[in-house]
Design a protein around this motif. Structure first.
Motif, PDB file in Angstrom:
ATOM      1  N   SER A   1       1.184  -1.159   0.806  1.00 44.32           N
ATOM      2  CA  SER A   1       0.443   0.118   0.062  1.00 44.32           C
ATOM      3  C   SER A   1       0.822   1.266  -0.257  1.00 44.32           C
ATOM      4  CB  SER A   1      -0.838  -0.028   1.162  1.00 44.32           C
ATOM      5  OG  SER A   1      -1.129   1.090   1.687  1.00 44.32           O
ATOM      6  N   ALA A   2       0.855   2.280  -0.807  1.00 41.55           N
ATOM      7  CA  ALA A   2       1.840   3.256  -0.967  1.00 41.55           C
ATOM      8  C   ALA A   2       0.808   4.554  -1.498  1.00 41.55           C
ATOM      9  CB  ALA A   2       3.086   2.244  -2.256  1.00 41.55           C
TER      10      ALA A   2
ATOM     11  N   SER B   1      -3.432   6.640   4.674  1.00 39.30           N
ATOM     12  CA  SER B   1      -3.704   6.259   4.067  1.00 39.30           C
ATOM     13  C   SER B   1      -2.615   5.115   3.526  1.00 39.30           C
ATOM     14  CB  SER B   1      -4.685   6.136   2.855  1.00 39.30           C
ATOM     15  OG  SER B   1      -5.280   7.311   3.612  1.00 39.30           O
ATOM     16  N   ALA B   2      -1.380   4.612   3.485  1.00 39.42           N
ATOM     17  CA  ALA B   2      -0.831   3.703   2.952  1.00 39.42           C
ATOM     18  C   ALA B   2       0.073   2.978   4.463  1.00 39.42           C
ATOM     19  CB  ALA B   2       0.589   4.807   2.466  1.00 39.42           C
ATOM     20  N   MET B   3      -0.314   3.329   5.170  1.00 42.18           N
ATOM     21  CA  MET B   3       0.184   3.022   6.740  1.00 42.18           C
ATOM     22  C   MET B   3      -0.245   1.780   6.683  1.00 42.18           C
ATOM     23  SD  MET B   3       2.425   1.582   7.596  1.00 42.18           S
ATOM     24  CE  MET B   3       4.499   1.801   7.242  1.00 42.18           C
TER      25      MET B   3
ATOM     26  N   VAL C   1       3.574  -8.006   3.642  1.00 42.52           N
ATOM     27  CA  VAL C   1       3.437  -6.756   3.445  1.00 42.52           C
ATOM     28  C   VAL C   1       4.568  -5.698   3.540  1.00 42.52           C
ATOM     29  CG1 VAL C   1       2.013  -4.339   4.053  1.00 42.52           C
ATOM     30  CG2 VAL C   1       1.466  -7.027   3.789  1.00 42.52           C
ATOM     31  N   MET C   2       4.633  -5.082   2.626  1.00 36.99           N
ATOM     32  CA  MET C   2       5.928  -3.355   2.677  1.00 36.99           C
ATOM     33  C   MET C   2       5.447  -2.476   1.584  1.00 36.99           C
ATOM     34  SD  MET C   2       7.392  -2.785  -0.688  1.00 36.99           S
ATOM     35  CE  MET C   2       6.452  -3.436  -2.479  1.00 36.99           C
ATOM     36  N   THR C   3       5.942  -1.101   2.023  1.00 37.34           N
ATOM     37  CA  THR C   3       5.648  -0.076   1.565  1.00 37.34           C
ATOM     38  C   THR C   3       6.967   0.324   1.277  1.00 37.34           C
ATOM     39  OG1 THR C   3       4.304   1.913   1.274  1.00 37.34           O
ATOM     40  CG2 THR C   3       5.214   0.801   3.469  1.00 37.34           C
TER      41      THR C   3
END
Lengths: 97, 393
Positions: free
Chosen positions: B26-27, B61-63, B76-78
């Motif tokens: 999510s980014a 929102s990404a985090m 999960v990663m970003t």
């Protein structure tokens, strides 16, 4: 209930037991107490639907008594109650009066 | 077989993420985020990874998306940078407090205002006490290697904490270097299958995330988190050992350069360590016993090991690429000073603030500091305990 020490708690405070909110009694937070007036109740169950906790007992599809252990006195049930002919079936009363 | 390429730090990290092939990302991949996520979303569009990519409207929102996906039971990663990390701040604590093994690349860039997105450690330092593990990287190779190792560290059953991989903005993120890539299959085997812990999507075992924890339990959860932090060093070293077998590249919790017999030393993070090592070499040639310590594992700070590695020195200068306004010293200095504090016989310490907002750190700056260290080690006296260098007075 014996409180757990830091070695016994689940990682990240995840609740792994379903329905454990039953053990978490929040009734002592209440400043206003809802009172049910049965003769004004039309059994719409709005109070049961809107209650954010599980403070209203329903038995055989009929509205039952309050479970005051879980009622924080938010007043949503009283607000949503349509009552009968303009008379509310739930009223909020100040605790300790 | 390793493949040698010439790529930027961002390309290297994006490639590591492609090789890991996480379940969800999510980014918010625009400035101040660098092109790590932009490159990764290309891999998604080109079908090079099976990752479910969630593009959101802000880093907050990404985090949040990463937290939800990780709690659901995915790998999960970003990636983010600068103001982006600042906007994630609230969620950083939720990710670590909920013990979610999210991996995030952080390109270290300055915070506004004044508006600036150049190399600076203010972003990462602002998040240093948020309960994440932080690995700092000297160059693109280390950033690539740290990214791969981060998944094993975060997901270790004794840890289950999010990991941030820090590397310098522009100097590493946008400069081309020689990198050795591992084979896709080697990375896949190294990180292994993702193991879940109390996933939300396991419908046979329903769980709830994020309950209200009152004063009767909050401290117990914090104490448990602190305990996990004490185990991180060992896990980081174990993972590094396995990684060395695979790659031939050796990593510790810090890099000790010509430190064993040193009398004076510099402690410095990330890319500036490379410049400093060159200056140390030239001082060594003049017969001056200089050394360097570059922390790799910065959170949790391995204060016992760092103290033990530095206690024999006569004088140390800690260089910080971030200031702690209104505090006593720069953030790295404070940790280093605390590490040598328990020793009765300890080095004289002083602090320099350098390179803010992308200001170049040049060999002459390192030489200036080394000359001052020689003087301080002779006299035992420090003129100024904390000052800015490379600034117009």
């Amino acid at each position: 209930m014996k409180l757990k020490n830091w070695k016994e708690v689940t990682p990240g405070a995840v609740c792994t037991e379903a329905g454990s909110a039953l053990k978490f009694k929040t009734g002592s937070w209440r400043a206003f107490k809802p009172r049910w007036i049965e003769e004004n109740c039309i059994q719409c169950l709005f109070c049961w639907i809107y209650c954010p906790d599980m403070a209203i007992e329903v038995k055989d599809g009929k509205r039952g008594v309050y479970r005051y252990d879980y009622c924080k006195g938010c007043g949503i049930c009283a607000l949503e109650c349509p009552g009968k002919k303009g008379k509310k079936a739930i009223v909020m009363e100040e605790e300790g009066k | 077989m390793a493949k040698v390429v010439a790529v930027t730090g961002n390309e290297a990290v994006a490639n590591a993420l492609r090789q890991v092939n996480p379940d969800v990302s999510s980014a918010y991949p625009i400035t101040p985020a660098t092109d790590i996520m932009q490159r990764f979303t290309s891999f998604v569009s080109d079908g090079k990874v099976k990752t479910e990519m969630i593009l959101v409207e802000s880093e907050h929102s990404a985090m949040s998306g990463c937290i939800g996906a990780s709690a659901a039971g995915g790998r999960v990663m970003t990636a983010t940078s600068s103001q982006g990390l600042a906007l994630m701040w609230e969620e950083l604590f939720i990710a670590s407090g909920t013990r979610l093994p999210i991996v995030m690349a952080l390109v270290n860039r300055a915070l506004s205002a004044p508006l600036n997105i150049h190399g600076d450690h203010s972003d990462g330092m602002g998040a240093r006490d948020c309960g994440w593990i932080q690995l700092w990287s000297e160059n693109a190779q280390e950033a690539y290697d740290n990214t791969i190792q981060a998944f094993r560290i975060a997901e270790h059953m004794d840890i289950r904490l999010p990991v941030m991989i820090c590397m310098d903005g522009f100097i590493i993120s946008h400069s081309i270097e020689r990198i050795e890539y591992l084979e896709d299959e080697e990375v896949k085997n190294f990180v292994g299958e993702f193991k879940t812990l109390n996933p939300l999507l396991d419908l046979e075992h329903p769980v709830s995330y994020g309950p209200l924890i009152l004063p009767d339990y909050y401290m117990e959860y914090r104490r448990a988190h602190a305990e996990v932090m004490t185990r991180a060093s060992e896990v980081v070293l174990d993972v590094a050992k396995d990684f060395e077998k695979l790659s031939g590249r050796k990593y510790g919790i810090f890099d000790a350069y010509r430190l064993d017999d040193a009398e004076i030393g510099i402690v410095i993070l990330n890319s500036a360590a490379g410049t400093t090592k060159d200056a140390i070499d030239s001082f060594r040639e003049k017969g001056i016993k200089a050394g360097l310590l570059k922390p790799r594992l910065f959170r949790p700070f391995p204060y016992e090991e760092v103290g033990n590695a530095l206690k024999h020195l006569k004088a140390i200068c800690v260089l910080d690429r971030a200031d702690a306004f209104g505090g006593s010293y720069g953030p790295l200095f404070i940790d280093v000073a605390a590490s040598v504090y328990p020793y009765k016989e300890r080095p004289v310490l002083f602090n320099k603030i350098y390179g803010l907002g992308g200001r170049d750190y040049l060999p002459e700056h390192a030489e200036l500091v080394l000359n001052e260290l020689v003087e301080v080690s002779r006299t035992g006296k420090v003129k100024t305990f904390k000052e800015y260098i490379g600034v117009r007075e």
